[in-house]
Design a protein around this motif. Structure first.
Motif, PDB file in Angstrom:
ATOM      1  N   SER A  12     -35.093  18.641  19.923  1.00 34.07           N
ATOM      2  CA  SER A  12     -34.111  17.316  20.483  1.00 34.07           C
ATOM      3  C   SER A  12     -32.896  17.373  19.733  1.00 34.07           C
ATOM      4  N   THR A  13     -32.961  17.442  18.236  1.00 31.26           N
ATOM      5  CA  THR A  13     -31.641  17.273  17.634  1.00 31.26           C
ATOM      6  C   THR A  13     -30.767  18.549  18.080  1.00 31.26           C
ATOM      7  N   SER A  14     -31.189  19.755  17.990  1.00 35.37           N
ATOM      8  CA  SER A  14     -30.148  20.786  18.490  1.00 35.37           C
ATOM      9  C   SER A  14     -29.574  20.394  20.025  1.00 35.37           C
ATOM     10  N   LEU A  15     -30.383  19.734  20.855  1.00 38.87           N
ATOM     11  CA  LEU A  15     -29.624  19.600  22.177  1.00 38.87           C
ATOM     12  C   LEU A  15     -28.635  18.420  22.171  1.00 38.87           C
ATOM     13  N   GLY A  16     -28.932  17.519  21.026  1.00 37.94           N
ATOM     14  CA  GLY A  16     -27.973  16.336  20.781  1.00 37.94           C
ATOM     15  C   GLY A  16     -26.805  17.206  20.201  1.00 37.94           C
ATOM     16  N   ALA A  17     -27.073  18.033  19.175  1.00 42.25           N
ATOM     17  CA  ALA A  17     -25.780  18.549  18.459  1.00 42.25           C
ATOM     18  C   ALA A  17     -24.763  19.256  19.588  1.00 42.25           C
ATOM     19  N   ILE A  18     -25.366  19.975  20.460  1.00 44.33           N
ATOM     20  CA  ILE A  18     -24.505  20.676  21.486  1.00 44.33           C
ATOM     21  C   ILE A  18     -23.793  19.465  22.511  1.00 44.33           C
ATOM     22  N   LEU A  19     -24.451  18.399  22.682  1.00 44.91           N
ATOM     23  CA  LEU A  19     -23.882  17.445  23.347  1.00 44.91           C
ATOM     24  C   LEU A  19     -22.506  16.922  22.742  1.00 44.91           C
ATOM     25  N   GLY A  20     -22.781  16.600  21.311  1.00 43.70           N
ATOM     26  CA  GLY A  20     -21.697  16.139  20.564  1.00 43.70           C
ATOM     27  C   GLY A  20     -20.478  16.973  20.335  1.00 43.70           C
ATOM     28  N   LEU A  21     -20.762  18.134  20.368  1.00 47.64           N
ATOM     29  CA  LEU A  21     -19.824  19.371  20.322  1.00 47.64           C
ATOM     30  C   LEU A  21     -19.071  19.325  21.573  1.00 47.64           C
ATOM     31  N   LEU A  22     -19.788  19.230  22.559  1.00 50.41           N
ATOM     32  CA  LEU A  22     -19.065  19.358  24.003  1.00 50.41           C
ATOM     33  C   LEU A  22     -18.071  18.056  24.278  1.00 50.41           C
ATOM     34  N   ILE A  23     -18.517  16.834  23.479  1.00 56.09           N
ATOM     35  CA  ILE A  23     -17.713  15.714  23.758  1.00 56.09           C
ATOM     36  C   ILE A  23     -16.292  16.110  22.810  1.00 56.09           C
ATOM     37  N   ILE A  24     -16.579  16.714  21.713  1.00 55.21           N
ATOM     38  CA  ILE A  24     -15.293  16.957  20.750  1.00 55.21           C
ATOM     39  C   ILE A  24     -14.306  17.736  21.436  1.00 55.21           C
ATOM     40  N   ILE A  25     -14.975  18.911  22.315  1.00 54.76           N
ATOM     41  CA  ILE A  25     -14.191  19.783  23.003  1.00 54.76           C
ATOM     42  C   ILE A  25     -13.248  19.181  24.205  1.00 54.76           C
ATOM     43  N   THR A  26     -14.151  18.091  24.743  1.00 59.02           N
ATOM     44  CA  THR A  26     -13.797  17.656  25.952  1.00 59.02           C
ATOM     45  C   THR A  26     -12.689  16.766  25.809  1.00 59.02           C
ATOM     46  N   PHE A  27     -12.745  15.884  24.601  1.00 61.05           N
ATOM     47  CA  PHE A  27     -11.784  14.815  24.272  1.00 61.05           C
ATOM     48  C   PHE A  27     -10.843  15.292  23.239  1.00 61.05           C
ATOM     49  N   GLY A  28     -10.946  16.488  22.626  1.00 65.13           N
ATOM     50  CA  GLY A  28      -9.781  17.240  21.657  1.00 65.13           C
ATOM     51  C   GLY A  28     -10.053  17.080  20.334  1.00 65.13           C
ATOM     52  N   GLY A  29     -10.503  17.844  19.659  1.00 64.63           N
ATOM     53  CA  GLY A  29     -10.634  17.647  18.440  1.00 64.63           C
ATOM     54  C   GLY A  29      -9.419  17.520  17.315  1.00 64.63           C
ATOM     55  N   THR A  30      -8.184  17.879  18.104  1.00 67.24           N
ATOM     56  CA  THR A  30      -7.051  18.002  17.164  1.00 67.24           C
ATOM     57  C   THR A  30      -6.412  16.615  17.585  1.00 67.24           C
ATOM     58  N   LYS A  31      -7.042  15.607  18.412  1.00 65.48           N
ATOM     59  CA  LYS A  31      -6.024  14.279  18.799  1.00 65.48           C
ATOM     60  C   LYS A  31      -6.250  13.254  17.842  1.00 65.48           C
ATOM     61  N   CYS A  32      -7.689  13.314  17.324  1.00 68.66           N
ATOM     62  CA  CYS A  32      -7.907  12.396  16.274  1.00 68.66           C
ATOM     63  C   CYS A  32      -7.647  12.881  14.984  1.00 68.66           C
ATOM     64  N   SER A  33      -7.483  12.433  13.728  1.00 70.65           N
ATOM     65  CA  SER A  33      -7.383  12.832  12.438  1.00 70.65           C
ATOM     66  C   SER A  33      -8.729  13.282  11.825  1.00 70.65           C
ATOM     67  N   ARG A  34      -9.106  14.183  10.894  1.00 71.61           N
ATOM     68  CA  ARG A  34     -10.233  14.627  10.527  1.00 71.61           C
ATOM     69  C   ARG A  34     -10.875  13.248  10.062  1.00 71.61           C
ATOM     70  N   LYS A  35     -10.189  12.652   9.232  1.00 67.81           N
ATOM     71  CA  LYS A  35     -10.946  11.364   8.777  1.00 67.81           C
ATOM     72  C   LYS A  35     -11.539  10.415   9.635  1.00 67.81           C
ATOM     73  N   THR A  36     -10.755  10.152  10.690  1.00 68.95           N
ATOM     74  CA  THR A  36     -11.341   9.078  11.789  1.00 68.95           C
ATOM     75  C   THR A  36     -12.403   9.578  12.454  1.00 68.95           C
ATOM     76  N   LEU A  37     -12.635  10.988  12.480  1.00 62.60           N
ATOM     77  CA  LEU A  37     -13.845  11.700  13.395  1.00 62.60           C
ATOM     78  C   LEU A  37     -14.829  11.685  12.286  1.00 62.60           C
ATOM     79  N   LEU A  38     -14.767  11.679  10.999  1.00 60.60           N
ATOM     80  CA  LEU A  38     -15.830  11.743  10.034  1.00 60.60           C
ATOM     81  C   LEU A  38     -16.206  10.144   9.948  1.00 60.60           C
ATOM     82  N   LEU A  39     -15.595   9.145  10.039  1.00 62.82           N
ATOM     83  CA  LEU A  39     -15.930   7.734  10.185  1.00 62.82           C
ATOM     84  C   LEU A  39     -16.612   7.333  11.344  1.00 62.82           C
ATOM     85  N   THR A  40     -16.353   7.990  12.449  1.00 57.57           N
ATOM     86  CA  THR A  40     -16.692   7.548  13.858  1.00 57.57           C
ATOM     87  C   THR A  40     -18.254   8.265  13.731  1.00 57.57           C
ATOM     88  N   ASP A  41     -18.381   9.365  13.260  1.00 56.97           N
ATOM     89  CA  ASP A  41     -19.553  10.298  13.218  1.00 56.97           C
ATOM     90  C   ASP A  41     -20.496   9.447  12.256  1.00 56.97           C
TER      91      ASP A  41
END
Length: 475
Positions: A12-41
């Motif tokens: 289940s952890t692996s399935l969740g990881a795939i979902l999280g990465l799809l969210i990043i691709i959908t909403f764009g990993g370059t739109k938020c700063s790296r630091k903001t992504l780390l804190l949200t995560d």
């Protein structure tokens, strides 16, 4: 829980990881700063910790582990990218590998805590677990006050003055002149402008497809080594080998393996910028393949080539294969496999065991071979295979594509982690335990060999130089 439920809790952890990465691709990993992504995560991590901590049934546990997977999937992509962007090129491999070493340090610490809490797990275990998640969030938030954003990320988003401040901090105590700083920033702007309009589908263009293929295949090879299955089912394999009592300390094998992996991960970060990515990857792969071959041989002695599909428990001739079947147990006094259903037992007073007692020389030799080769295999994995795919994928792409390309490669990692974790016991039942370890060895070597000749040596080179060279050689 039956074997299928056990597998799905791990997967289940692996399935969740795939979902999280799809969210990043959908909403764009370059739109938020790296630091903001780390804190949200970090916040998502705490939500997962809380759910797992309060879980009282199978469904809630799966939900909690899935949310933890979402957080972990995002962090496995963004952390190497962030570290790679702020590190000096001479030590970039060391700093990215340091992240893997820190994760491996968390393994023995976590399992050690689990051992300490095991007698009190019903009373205080879950609250300690939740508290750890909350404390982790507070620590991350405090550290974030002093951690700079990536200067490359700042330049990419046009925040040049802030980028200059960060470059000065990262170069301290060395003094960088204003002219040198302007030259560095102008070089970044030039490199970014060439790829600023890149879209998701540009990853599949001729100039980027080679790098994407290398990154994905490295992750597939890493998971096809069987690492996730070996890690998750290590306690099960220890009990099967007869070296861990059925009622003994359940986390002891995980603690031991975690310590070994941490030590080898430290060895990786100390050598990655000296030996180079390619050489260390080759050493790690060959060593792990040899370990898997020996591990398969050890289970020939313990389980033979018996398939776990017999209608009667008495059909199993060895304890190792008997205890793999959840409806059976080994009667040590009688020296035979018997059904756990009392109404099917000739003598209901016979004590059945879910572990194997070492009796013959064959059992002793096979058991110690299994333990040593399992430790050797996972240690070899931590030396190179565990970190180098993350290092290389964080180095090969342009700024505009680095997050999305890293997400695609990470999806390949977690997809195959899911496949091998959820299929381990089922494959072991059908093709037998020795065969599955040999299968892992063949797949690891074959898949990695298919791209090894294309992997660039990236040590000591600037990120923009690496991306430009790979793109030019692919056109």
């Amino acid at each position: 829980m039956d074997p299928m439920q056990t597998e799905y809790i791990g997967a289940s952890t692996s399935l969740g990881a795939i979902l999280g990465l799809l969210i990043i691709i959908t909403f764009g990993g370059t739109k938020c700063s790296r630091k903001t992504l780390l804190l949200t995560d970090s916040i998502v991590y705490v939500l997962g910790f809380v759910l797992v901590g309060v879980a009282t049934d199978y469904t809630v546990c799966i939900a909690g582990r899935t949310i933890l997977g979402i957080a972990h999937g995002v962090s496995t992509m963004i952390v190497p990218v962030y570290i790679g962007e702020i590190s000096p090129k001479e030590y970039r491999g060391l700093f990215i590998a340091f992240n893997t070493a820190a994760l491996n340090l968390g393994l023995p610490l976590g399992f050690g805590l689990a051992m300490a809490l095991e007698p009190h797990v019903v009373d205080i275990g879950r609250w300690v677990f939740i508290s750890n998640g909350a404390i982790s969030l507070v620590l991350v938030s405090l550290v974030a006050l002093f951690v700079p954003n990536s200067p490359r990320d700042l330049v990419y988003h046009g925040r040049l003055e802030k980028a200059q401040e960060v470059i000065k901090k990262l170069n301290y105590p060395d003094i960088i002149s204003q002219d040198e700083m302007v030259e560095e920033i102008n070089a970044l702007i030039k490199a970014f402008d060439e790829n600023r309009e890149s879209r998701f589908m540009d990853m599949f263009s001729a100039g980027n497809l080679k790098a994407l293929g290398i990154a994905c295949v490295l992750q597939i090879a890493k998971q096809s080594s069987g690492f996730s299955a070996l890690q998750y089912f290590s306690g099960y394999l220890f009990r099967l080998s007869g070296l861990l009592p059925e009622s003994g300390v359940k986390q002891l094998p995980n603690l031991l393996l975690g310590l070994v992996q941490f030590i080898m991960a430290v060895g990786s970060l100390l050598t990655i910028d000296h030996l180079g990515r390619r050489r260390l990857l080759l050493i790690s792969t060959i060593a792990m393949a040899l370990g898997l071959i020996v591990l398969g041989g050890s289970f020939v002695a313990l389980t033979g080539f018996e398939q776990i599909n017999k209608s009667r428990c008495e059909g199993y001739s060895r304890c190792g294969s008997c205890v793999l079947d959840t409806k059976c147990g080994w009667a040590n006094v009688a020296g035979q496999c018997m059904s756990r259903k009392l109404d099917n037992m000739a003598d209901a007073s016979v004590a059945l065991s879910g572990t194997c007692h070492l009796q013959s020389t064959r059992d002793h030799v096979g058991s110690w071979m299994a333990v040593v080769s399992l430790i050797f295999s996972l240690g070899s994995f931590a030396l190179g295979l565990g970190s180098i795919p993350w290092v290389i994928q964080a180095e090969m792409f342009s700024q505009a594509l680095r997050s999305n390309a890293g997400s695609v490669a990470a999806i390949a990692n977690w997809m195959f982690s899911y496949i091998w974790t959820v299929s381990f016991l089922q494959l072991a039942f059908v093709i037998t335990l020795p065969a599955i370890f040999w299968l892992y060895a063949v797949l690891l070597v074959t898949i990695l060999a298919s791209v090894y000749w294309m992997i660039p040596e990236t040590k000591g080179r600037a990120l923009e130089e690496i991306a430009a060279d790979i793109s030019s050689t692919s056109d």
